[in-house]
Every structure is written in C-alpha cells, then in structure tokens.
Design a protein around this motif. Structure first.
Motif, PDB file in Angstrom:
ATOM      1  N   TRP A   1      11.277   3.743   9.094  1.00 38.35           N
ATOM      2  CA  TRP A   1      10.153   2.885   8.702  1.00 38.35           C
ATOM      3  C   TRP A   1      10.568   1.465   8.319  1.00 38.35           C
ATOM      4  CZ3 TRP A   1       8.491   0.645   4.043  1.00 38.35           C
ATOM      5  CH2 TRP A   1       7.160   0.195   4.032  1.00 38.35           C
ATOM      6  N   THR A   2      11.555   1.305   7.465  1.00 33.06           N
ATOM      7  CA  THR A   2      11.935  -0.030   7.008  1.00 33.06           C
ATOM      8  C   THR A   2      12.499  -0.870   8.154  1.00 33.06           C
ATOM      9  OG1 THR A   2      14.026   0.930   6.242  1.00 33.06           O
ATOM     10  CG2 THR A   2      12.320   0.564   4.593  1.00 33.06           C
ATOM     11  N   ASP A   3      13.422  -0.294   8.926  1.00 32.49           N
ATOM     12  CA  ASP A   3      13.996  -1.028  10.055  1.00 32.49           C
ATOM     13  C   ASP A   3      12.918  -1.375  11.071  1.00 32.49           C
ATOM     14  OD1 ASP A   3      16.485  -0.845   8.919  1.00 32.49           O
ATOM     15  OD2 ASP A   3      17.125   0.872  10.117  1.00 32.49           O
ATOM     16  N   ASN A   4      11.977  -0.442  11.268  1.00 31.05           N
ATOM     17  CA  ASN A   4      10.904  -0.677  12.222  1.00 31.05           C
ATOM     18  C   ASN A   4      10.022  -1.849  11.789  1.00 31.05           C
ATOM     19  OD1 ASN A   4       9.286   0.116  14.602  1.00 31.05           O
ATOM     20  ND2 ASN A   4       7.736   0.632  13.079  1.00 31.05           N
ATOM     21  N   LEU A   5       9.655  -1.911  10.509  1.00 27.87           N
ATOM     22  CA  LEU A   5       8.808  -3.019  10.046  1.00 27.87           C
ATOM     23  C   LEU A   5       9.530  -4.365  10.173  1.00 27.87           C
ATOM     24  CD1 LEU A   5       6.575  -2.126   6.973  1.00 27.87           C
ATOM     25  CD2 LEU A   5       6.093  -2.017   9.407  1.00 27.87           C
ATOM     26  N   ARG A   6      10.823  -4.372   9.908  1.00 29.70           N
ATOM     27  CA  ARG A   6      11.592  -5.613  10.080  1.00 29.70           C
ATOM     28  C   ARG A   6      11.600  -6.030  11.553  1.00 29.70           C
ATOM     29  NH1 ARG A   6      15.226  -3.055   6.188  1.00 29.70           N
ATOM     30  NH2 ARG A   6      15.180  -4.257   4.227  1.00 29.70           N
ATOM     31  N   GLU A   7      11.779  -5.050  12.423  1.00 36.01           N
ATOM     32  CA  GLU A   7      11.809  -5.338  13.859  1.00 36.01           C
ATOM     33  C   GLU A   7      10.450  -5.843  14.350  1.00 36.01           C
ATOM     34  OE1 GLU A   7      12.309  -2.836  18.022  1.00 36.01           O
ATOM     35  OE2 GLU A   7      13.344  -2.124  16.230  1.00 36.01           O
ATOM     36  N   VAL A   8       9.386  -5.204  13.889  1.00 37.77           N
ATOM     37  CA  VAL A   8       8.040  -5.613  14.273  1.00 37.77           C
ATOM     38  C   VAL A   8       7.744  -7.017  13.759  1.00 37.77           C
ATOM     39  CG1 VAL A   8       5.578  -5.166  13.920  1.00 37.77           C
ATOM     40  CG2 VAL A   8       7.116  -3.283  14.481  1.00 37.77           C
TER      41      VAL A   8
ATOM     42  N   GLY B   1       8.618 -13.867   3.196  1.00 38.66           N
ATOM     43  CA  GLY B   1       9.443 -15.016   3.530  1.00 38.66           C
ATOM     44  C   GLY B   1       9.414 -15.347   5.014  1.00 38.66           C
ATOM     45  N   ILE B   2       9.355 -14.318   5.847  1.00 42.82           N
ATOM     46  CA  ILE B   2       9.320 -14.530   7.304  1.00 42.82           C
ATOM     47  C   ILE B   2       8.078 -15.297   7.728  1.00 42.82           C
ATOM     48  CG2 ILE B   2       9.052 -13.320   9.519  1.00 42.82           C
ATOM     49  CD1 ILE B   2      10.888 -11.146   8.434  1.00 42.82           C
TER      50      ILE B   2
ATOM     51  N   LEU C   1      10.851  -1.186  -1.595  1.00 41.22           N
ATOM     52  CA  LEU C   1       9.585  -1.708  -1.070  1.00 41.22           C
ATOM     53  C   LEU C   1       9.322  -3.129  -1.558  1.00 41.22           C
ATOM     54  CD1 LEU C   1       7.355   1.482  -1.484  1.00 41.22           C
ATOM     55  CD2 LEU C   1       8.137   0.477   0.668  1.00 41.22           C
ATOM     56  N   VAL C   2       9.653  -3.400  -2.810  1.00 38.55           N
ATOM     57  CA  VAL C   2       9.489  -4.749  -3.355  1.00 38.55           C
ATOM     58  C   VAL C   2      10.381  -5.738  -2.597  1.00 38.55           C
ATOM     59  CG1 VAL C   2       9.898  -6.209  -5.379  1.00 38.55           C
ATOM     60  CG2 VAL C   2       8.748  -3.998  -5.644  1.00 38.55           C
ATOM     61  N   ASP C   3      11.618  -5.341  -2.341  1.00 38.97           N
ATOM     62  CA  ASP C   3      12.544  -6.203  -1.594  1.00 38.97           C
ATOM     63  C   ASP C   3      12.041  -6.440  -0.173  1.00 38.97           C
ATOM     64  OD1 ASP C   3      14.177  -6.367  -3.780  1.00 38.97           O
ATOM     65  OD2 ASP C   3      15.625  -4.864  -3.080  1.00 38.97           O
ATOM     66  N   LEU C   4      11.570  -5.380   0.481  1.00 44.72           N
ATOM     67  CA  LEU C   4      11.073  -5.508   1.848  1.00 44.72           C
ATOM     68  C   LEU C   4       9.833  -6.395   1.891  1.00 44.72           C
ATOM     69  CD1 LEU C   4      11.112  -4.715   4.844  1.00 44.72           C
ATOM     70  CD2 LEU C   4       9.783  -2.678   4.235  1.00 44.72           C
ATOM     71  N   ASP C   5       8.943  -6.209   0.938  1.00 48.48           N
ATOM     72  CA  ASP C   5       7.730  -7.029   0.876  1.00 48.48           C
ATOM     73  C   ASP C   5       8.086  -8.503   0.721  1.00 48.48           C
ATOM     74  OD1 ASP C   5       4.849  -7.471   0.592  1.00 48.48           O
ATOM     75  OD2 ASP C   5       5.300  -7.875  -1.513  1.00 48.48           O
TER      76      ASP C   5
ATOM     77  N   LEU D   1       0.819  -1.206   0.000  1.00 48.43           N
ATOM     78  CA  LEU D   1       0.000   0.000   0.000  1.00 48.43           C
ATOM     79  C   LEU D   1       0.859   1.266   0.000  1.00 48.43           C
ATOM     80  CD1 LEU D   1      -2.939  -0.926   2.422  1.00 48.43           C
ATOM     81  CD2 LEU D   1      -2.721  -1.269  -0.047  1.00 48.43           C
ATOM     82  N   VAL D   2       2.054   1.178   0.541  1.00 48.62           N
ATOM     83  CA  VAL D   2       2.966   2.320   0.500  1.00 48.62           C
ATOM     84  C   VAL D   2       3.384   2.606  -0.946  1.00 48.62           C
ATOM     85  CG1 VAL D   2       5.252   3.176   1.201  1.00 48.62           C
ATOM     86  CG2 VAL D   2       3.769   2.056   2.869  1.00 48.62           C
ATOM     87  N   MET D   3       3.396   1.574  -1.781  1.00 51.09           N
ATOM     88  CA  MET D   3       3.704   1.789  -3.197  1.00 51.09           C
ATOM     89  C   MET D   3       2.665   2.717  -3.834  1.00 51.09           C
ATOM     90  SD  MET D   3       4.847  -2.039  -4.425  1.00 51.09           S
ATOM     91  CE  MET D   3       5.924  -3.059  -3.397  1.00 51.09           C
ATOM     92  N   VAL D   4       1.413   2.568  -3.453  1.00 54.27           N
ATOM     93  CA  VAL D   4       0.347   3.432  -3.947  1.00 54.27           C
ATOM     94  C   VAL D   4       0.570   4.863  -3.452  1.00 54.27           C
ATOM     95  CG1 VAL D   4      -2.136   3.874  -3.974  1.00 54.27           C
ATOM     96  CG2 VAL D   4      -1.288   1.513  -4.004  1.00 54.27           C
ATOM     97  N   GLN D   5       0.894   4.981  -2.170  1.00 50.90           N
ATOM     98  CA  GLN D   5       1.133   6.301  -1.591  1.00 50.90           C
ATOM     99  C   GLN D   5       2.333   6.980  -2.237  1.00 50.90           C
ATOM    100  OE1 GLN D   5       0.828   5.867   2.909  1.00 50.90           O
ATOM    101  NE2 GLN D   5       0.235   3.822   2.266  1.00 50.90           N
ATOM    102  N   ALA D   6       3.358   6.193  -2.544  1.00 53.26           N
ATOM    103  CA  ALA D   6       4.568   6.739  -3.168  1.00 53.26           C
ATOM    104  C   ALA D   6       4.249   7.348  -4.531  1.00 53.26           C
ATOM    105  CB  ALA D   6       5.626   5.651  -3.310  1.00 53.26           C
TER     106      ALA D   6
END
Length: 297
Positions: free
Chosen positions: A281-288, A191-192, A182-186, A148-153
């Motif tokens: 944001w990216t580090d936070n989502l990985r941590e969460v 995978g997790i 974003l694609v890599d993070l998704d 959804l962030v891709m849409v916002q971007a």
C-alpha cells in the motif's frame, strides 16, 4: 490413597487447562478482510498475532466479486471480518455474517464521511447538488487517503484488542507505529503536490476521489455512472482533455481500458495503469503520486 488420586486428578485437570489456554493463546487470530489493502493495515497492527485472508482475489473487482465456496467455508474459523463498504459487501455481507454467527463484523469505514462518486465534468453541477442533498452513489474508496486510513486503523485496533485482550499492549504499540508511518506518508504526499493548485488527472474509473480531495487534485472520470461513455460523452471528454492539456489517462487493471485508449489516441496521449487494490500500500501510493505528478506538469 483416595486423597492422593484426587490430588493427581486435580493436578492433571489444571495442567490440561493451562496447556489448552497456552495453545489457544499461541494460535494466530484468524481474520478476514474484503480487499488487499486492508490486509496490509491489519497486518501492520496485528503483525504475527493475526492470520489474514482476503475475500477479493488479486485482479478481481470488489464491485462484482462473488465469494468462492471455499472462502465461505473458511469463514467458520474466523473471529473477525473487517468490512470496508465496497460494492460486493452490499449483496454478500449478510451471508458472510450468517456463515459464522460468532464472528465479529467490523465496518472499518465507520466514522468517515463519504463523498459522492465523481461525475462526468459536464455533470458537476448535478454532482454538487447530489452532495448537498445526500443523494447519489457514495464513494467507497476510503483506503486511498492516508488521513482516512488513520480512522480505519483505530477501528481495526479496537476490534483486535476486544477479541484478543491478552495482547492489548502489543496491538497498541503496533497501531502507534502505523499512525506514525501514515503521518509521514501524508506529509510526503502533501509535499509532492504543494503549491500546484487544483491539478487535473483523467481516470477511467473514479477510484481516486479521496486521494484527490486530500492533496488538492481533481480527477476527471471517463466512466459515466459505472458505464462506458456514450459517443457524445466521449467527444466531451476528448474536448476537455485537449482544453486542459491532459495527455495521460489512468486506468486500473480490474477494468477495461478500451475507452481510455480511444481518448488517448484522439489527444495524442498515453494510457498508464495505476492499481487502487495493490497490497504493498505505501509503496503503491508513492508510485501513484509520482505518476499523477508527472502527468500534470
């Protein structure tokens, strides 16, 4: 003599115009956003071409925030305001717009189909009915899902290119880099949680609905329609946690953890903080994601 003076005046005027234009081009585009994660998105696309100010201060809640007088004054210099649909905007966005009629208001959530806020687990049938009848409170937390962030971007990119056409290709290149990230993070997050079924995690405030939807999870909220649960509802939550062997309860810094701590004591679990409004944001989502995954093993 007169012709010489006129040529000199014309040259001076042209030089002045060029100097002003160069100075204006060198200035950063003044931008306002509602919440900290948006600052990250805008800066990824704008880089050093933008100066981003955030309305909701760190530690404050976008559900109840009221802009400060200094912020309202600063809006007079902004060229664009990136909204995102959080609660305080319903009361303040019209006032924000009137503070600077020349400022462009961009709803960055445009194009996203929102889902209802998660209900108490015994209200699932009612929640499902609300979803299909387009009723209920729609979930504003669209910034917590990479797809959804891709849409916002894209909405951010379009606005920046419109108000600063000179740097159109720079914004485009930065946008493409953000999308790749974003694609890599998704893919990393998928995978997790791959092959884990519909894992459940319990939260106080249901901020993680889009994240859960993207990665096959289910959040179980403690908060009931924005309020602390009643004793009977708290009892149901405790029973639900025991039945599904939930041992970790997630709370965010902007809300009270009292009810979560009470449930944790009853089930012999623990309270863990996760912040949906973190700037990194990216580090936070990985941590969460790591915390959610560890909690549902």
């Amino acid at each position: 003599m007169a012709k010489t003076i006129l040529r000199s005046l014309a040259l001076f005027a042209l030089t002045a115009q060029v100097s002003v234009a160069s100075l204006w081009a060198a200035e950063k585009v003044p931008v306002f956003v509602s919440i900290l994660p948006q600052k990250f998105f805008v800066e990824q696309i704008g880089r050093d071409l933008v100066d981003v100010q955030v309305m909701v201060a760190p530690g404050a809640s976008p559900h109840t925030y009221e802009p400060k007088p200094a912020q309202m004054a600063a809006l007079s210099r902004a060229r664009v305001y990136f909204a995102i649909g959080v609660t305080f905007e319903k009361a303040w966005l019209e006032k924000i717009a009137s503070a600077n009629p020349r400022m462009k208001i961009v709803p960055t959530e445009h194009g996203i189909q929102k889902i209802p806020m998660a209900a108490h687990h015994h209200d699932e049938e009612k929640d499902h009915e609300k979803e299909h009848n387009d009723h209920g409170i729609l979930d504003p937390h669209v910034w917590l899902s990479p797809p959804l962030v891709m849409v916002q971007a894209r909405n951010i990119l379009t606005a920046l290119q419109e108000i600063d056409a000179t740097n159109h290709p720079v914004y485009e290149a930065n946008y493409k880099a953000l999308i790749a990230m974003l694609v890599d993070l998704d893919g990393e997050l998928r995978g997790i949680f791959a092959g884990k079924g519909h894992l459940q995690f319990m939260v106080f405030h249901p901020a993680w609905g889009y994240f859960a939807h993207a990665y096959g999870l289910r959040q179980v909220p403690i908060e009931i329609e924005g309020k602390e649960p009643k004793p009977a509802q708290l009892k149901d939550l405790i029973e639900h946690a025991r039945e599904h062997q939930i041992k970790v309860l997630f709370v965010q810094p902007q809300f009270s953890s009292r009810s979560a701590e009470q449930v944790a004591r009853e089930i012999g679990g623990q309270v863990v903080f996760v912040d949906p409004l973190a700037l990194n944001w990216t580090d936070n989502l990985r941590e969460v994601a790591a915390k959610f995954r560890a909690a549902v093993k």
